[in-house]
Design an enzyme around this catalytic site. Structure first.
Site, PDB file in Angstrom:
ATOM      1  CG  MET A 220      -1.937   1.058   1.269  1.00 45.44           C
ATOM      2  SD  MET A 220      -3.118   0.879  -0.075  1.00 45.44           S
ATOM      3  CE  MET A 220      -4.250  -0.296   0.660  1.00 45.44           C
TER       4      MET A 220
ATOM      5  CG  HIS B 135      -8.017   5.263  -5.686  1.00 52.79           C
ATOM      6  ND1 HIS B 135      -7.759   4.460  -6.760  1.00 52.79           N
ATOM      7  CD2 HIS B 135      -7.237   6.355  -5.832  1.00 52.79           C
ATOM      8  CE1 HIS B 135      -6.861   5.047  -7.521  1.00 52.79           C
ATOM      9  NE2 HIS B 135      -6.536   6.180  -7.001  1.00 52.79           N
ATOM     10  CD  GLU B 136      -4.567   2.007  -3.551  1.00 50.01           C
ATOM     11  OE1 GLU B 136      -4.373   1.507  -2.441  1.00 50.01           O
ATOM     12  OE2 GLU B 136      -4.732   1.321  -4.576  1.00 50.01           O
ATOM     13  N   GLY B 137      -6.989   4.930   0.431  1.00 47.34           N
ATOM     14  CA  GLY B 137      -7.031   5.745   1.642  1.00 47.34           C
ATOM     15  C   GLY B 137      -7.371   7.168   1.272  1.00 47.34           C
TER      16      GLY B 137
END
Lengths: 602, 602
Positions: free
Chosen positions: A305, A448-450
């Protein structure tokens, strides 16, 4: 290469950042990169520009206009140009740009590879998502999977035969992975059967590759609750036979495509696992293979991530950058209106307010590109620096910069795309031009991705306090070194760098003090309630630092390119850096507005 | 009305602003409004909410997904719901809401009418554009046309039988009307024939009405050059016979539809005039009728443009407002994540960063609505105040506030739409939810009716210096009155209003000083180069003023609605007003960055 400068990315800027600023040729002394040379780096950059220009950019609008759909037979229909571009991409070997030779990789430095890959993100972010997800998946498996898993799944992925996904979110659990409910039931043969629904899975289904390798987070019944009970599984769309051939269809099926504002070339899916639509070996349940150890899934995913977050930042940067180049080209050629002195009609770049928008966009996208490549260089440093200390410091810096490298470009390069629309006027609002699509594509990145709000919590709640504050301290020291160089260089006639250094020093000192105030306030909820203001203040200061560092690196070189660097730095110090103080004031007084306001008053 | 609160607009807020804050019932003493009552005002608001909810909102997404297209016979195809909604709208008589009784109008105060019409903009901005353009056109003809023109064109427009357009821009002349080339050739019978192309003409063609009445700017050969040679013409799509029946087709034809990012229910067209496609009375050229005097076209258009600009601001506000209400509803019902204290899962409104986004959006949309209705009240005041002084002052304030009333909502209510997407997370990026469309629709507003950059030049270059600075002085005096009331009220336990008053006073004093610095700097080009920073600083200060005025008006009333007003004001003073100082600093030092940077360095 095209005769006129590309509107996708600026090779000149990439060369400046890589070779003049980051000095990536310095890496050639290290064993990992010994086979490379400035010539091989340049050749890969050439290849990327050519392929992005010829195979990715041309169908960007068509893919946007022709959304993925599900055919009556349940398969996903995409325009054929996407598959053609990806086959061409796979053939170049770029899928394995940074991977070890033993996996067929090029062993390119991450810094060079990120610059190479940015061409594809800028040319066609939707099509490029498939290989990008595949590379992240392969990376994760190489790091955490068994040798057999690498042989089975990674090699076909790097060859472009299989594509990969990351399957984390569920309809009820997006930001909150602790609440996922997909379960993995152990089987006597050591495999697992998975049951559950995964939402927002990019590349979750398509016919672009022979197979799709899902990396799925799930919970094994009886394990710890919350995030500590999450494990990672390889779940292929099609199971392999013992001899490695494509075999039976696994029990993972497409339940629906999400219809998005942008990023449309990338299928985004709801996947059902284990609903018995297919019955591998006669029984329902999606067959999965545990990656690494039980209950370590989240940490594995997060090792991927962090790089994914830097990748999101670079994707946002690439979209902002191509938007800026389109706007610059338009502003230089579109004739409209008169100058204040009455001359004209003039090209709209003659209007100061158009220059404001261009300089803002330039300072955002070039600043963000510097940040992304700086982080990529830290990845190289962490992996290959000769001293332990240098590797550790690179790791620390990378930790603290990751939330900024994700959030700042996804906020400000989106702003650059918004400015690119505005510079185009009414034309920018139409689909005859490209800039509205860039905006729509880029609007995903703060989510997205946090989400960016999650990045703010990560920075202030985790990265800044970690290791007794060592990461932030190190970052501010690095900023301090640049300030020293700038101060030593004295002031320039044109308003110069000692002035910037002094302004940056004020911001850095304030950040140090404000951070201490926050960390010692004794009220975590209060401290974190204003985390976004903190992220934004630190983010702008970091970019101001990188601008100062860039103009120092440019030295007294003349010509439009270097004048552009100096102009963007001047803009950033005049128009942008001062905005941090209002945010630091709010943080210093431990403003309670967000914490105190009850939901019914919102 | 619906049982649960509407997600289109807040009637409670409209009632507060109209009846508690602006006290519109005070207008009932004036002869023009004597037939009205609080009851009639409420009835029209009820009617608008009902019609907007039942006939406009339901096809908003469908109209977005089903873009206007040109049929093989050259006519424009729209979904049938648009025409049905507009027929229902016309039947209510709302088209003539503010018009004189003699024209079949309701003689509603503009303040009430703007609140009424905002329901349609929020429910479906694309469909509502047709009657809004028609009303603006009718208004202009009543003001500047002959009695015969009013009888011929306005009456069918107010009845909904004809629709109207404004045809200013050309492909090569958007912001720069001086450069239009459409020419109007005088004919022996007193009519004109028009030849040229008009771009960006909203509602420029369709089959929704029996006829379309274009108000066209064109130049009569031999007239003065630049804007002084512009005249205004009525050019109908279909000419009328002597008895007023629909007759021959005029030589104005649809040359193309623009395909836009949003606002798709509204056709936006390229129109060709006088290309001989139709030959009225046997010869090519679009038959046009001069409005008012020759060469006064631009001033006539601008008398309409000022109200149009406030209308754009209110449209932007309406879109931001409905986005905010959707996000609020989502944040209250969507469960995700835990509180910092570990409780949960909780509704996302429990997360402070979600509250930050909601309060930001609330402060923008409610602040902008207050500004729009305040300007509308000034229109009423200018037209009907009993003293000459009050009428003059209203006119001055309206002049100086118009660029702000256009630009501020179109910047910040768009930001509210962006926040509404972010609050929805991944769902907000999909077309299954409404918020991404609101963003796309609203993205037009910073562009049309004069880009926000043009508004900045209008404010600093024209409205502030006008009448020896009387407009700005009057505005700052009005702000001062609110500050006085707040100061006199003392401070409240919760951090209160004397504190806000002091901060606002600092901003107001700085604006006065900065304005003097700019106007006396002796370099118009330098002064105007930073006009956007000026517009933004003054805009935020004006909104801070209106927030203070709103909470003073709320007094010590309790309950969620009033707590919400206080919370939004608190947010605005904590997070937003302080941002003006960095902009004023830049203006104070007469920053030369934009002026000095050569085009090649952008």
């Amino acid at each position: 290469m095209a005769a006129s400068p590309s509107l996708i990315l600026s090779r000149r800027d990439l060369d400046f950042l890589l070779f003049e600023w980051l000095d990536v040729t310095g890496l050639l002394d290290r064993p990992r990169f010994a086979e490379h040379s400035r010539h091989t780096f340049a050749a890969v950059l050439d290849l990327a520009e050519e392929l992005a220009t010829e195979r990715f950019a041309p169908h960007n609008k068509k893919a946007d206009a022709t959304e993925p759909r599900i055919a009556p037979d349940g398969t996903v229909v995409l325009i054929e140009e996407i598959g053609q571009a990806l086959q061409a991409f796979a053939k170049t070997g770029l899928m394995a740009a940074t991977f070890d030779e033993q996996h067929g990789g090029m062993q390119l430095p991450t810094s060079v590879a990120k610059a190479v890959l940015a061409w594809f993100q800028a040319a066609n972010v939707g099509t490029s998502a498939y290989p990008f997800l595949t590379m992240a998946n392969a990376n994760c498996l190489i790091e955490h999977g068994s040798a057999e898993q690498v042989a089975t799944w990674v090699e076909p992925m790097l060859a472009g035969r299989f594509f990969g996904t990351m399957a984390l979110s569920e309809p009820q659990a997006g930001s909150s992975l602790a609440d996922i409910t997909t379960r993995a039931e152990p089987q006597p043969d050591g495999t697992y059967r998975l049951f559950g629904n995964k939402m927002w899975i990019s590349g979750g289904d398509h016919e672009l590759s022979e197979n799709i390798v899902h990396l799925v987070l799930a919970k094994v019944p009886g394990g710890p609750s919350g995030v500590k009970g999450i494990s990672m599984f390889v779940v292929p769309k099609i199971l392999l036979t013992d001899s490695g051939q494509l075999g039976e269809r696994n029990d993972v099926v497409l339940a629906g495509l999400n219809h998005k504002m942008g990023y449309r070339a990338t299928t985004n899916t709801l996947l059902n696992f284990g609903e018995g639509v297919h019955r591998p070996a006669g029984s329902p349940g999606a067959v999965g293979y545990l990656v690494g150890e039980l209950h370590h899934g989240l940490s594995y995913m997060f090792s991927m991530m962090n790089e994914a977050r830097i990748g999101v930042g670079l994707g946002a940067t690439a979209l902002g950058y191509t938007g800026y180049l389109h706007a610059l080209d338009y502003a230089r050629t579109r004739v409209q209106g008169r100058s204040v002195a009455g001359a004209g009609p003039v090209a709209i770049i003659e209007h100061p307010d158009v220059r404001r928008m261009l300089l803002a966009a330039k300072s955002y996208v070039e600043g963000a590109l510097a940040l992304g490549l700086y982080c990529a260089a830290l990845v190289d440093e962490q992996a290959t620096a000769t001293s332990v200390l240098a590797r550790e410091e690179a790791g620390l810096l990378l930790q603290v910069l990751t939330p900024i490298a994700k959030a700042w470009p996804s906020q400000w390069c989106l702003a650059a795309n918004d400015l690119a629309i505005q510079i185009h006027g009414g034309y920018g609002y139409t689909r005859d031009y490209d800039v509205e699509q860039f905006y729509r594509d880029n609007r995903l990145n703060p989510i997205h991705e946090g989400t960016n709000g999650i990045q703010a919590l990560d920075l202030l709640g985790r990265k800044v306090p970690m290791a007794g504050g060592a990461g932030l301290r190190l970052l501010l020291e690095r900023v301090g070194r640049t300030i020293e160089r700038a101060t030593a260089g004295g002031d320039r006639e044109d308003g110069g760098y000692a002035g910037y250094a002094a302004e940056l020093q004020v911001a850095v000192d304030r950040i140090a003090r404000t951070t201490a105030t926050l960390l010692t306030c004794g009220d975590t909820a209060l401290m974190l309630s204003n985390a976004t203001a903190y992220l934004e203040a630190v983010g702008h200061t970091v970019i101001a630092w990188l601008w100062l560092d860039q103009v120092l690196s440019a030295g007294s070189e003349s010509g439009a390119f270097y004048e552009g660097k100096r102009a963007a730095a001047r803009y950033f110090y005049a128009w942008e850096l001062p905005s941090v103080h209002a945010k630091l004031d709010l943080l210093d007084r431990l403003d309670r507005t967000l914490l105190d306001t009850p939901p019914e008053a919102c």
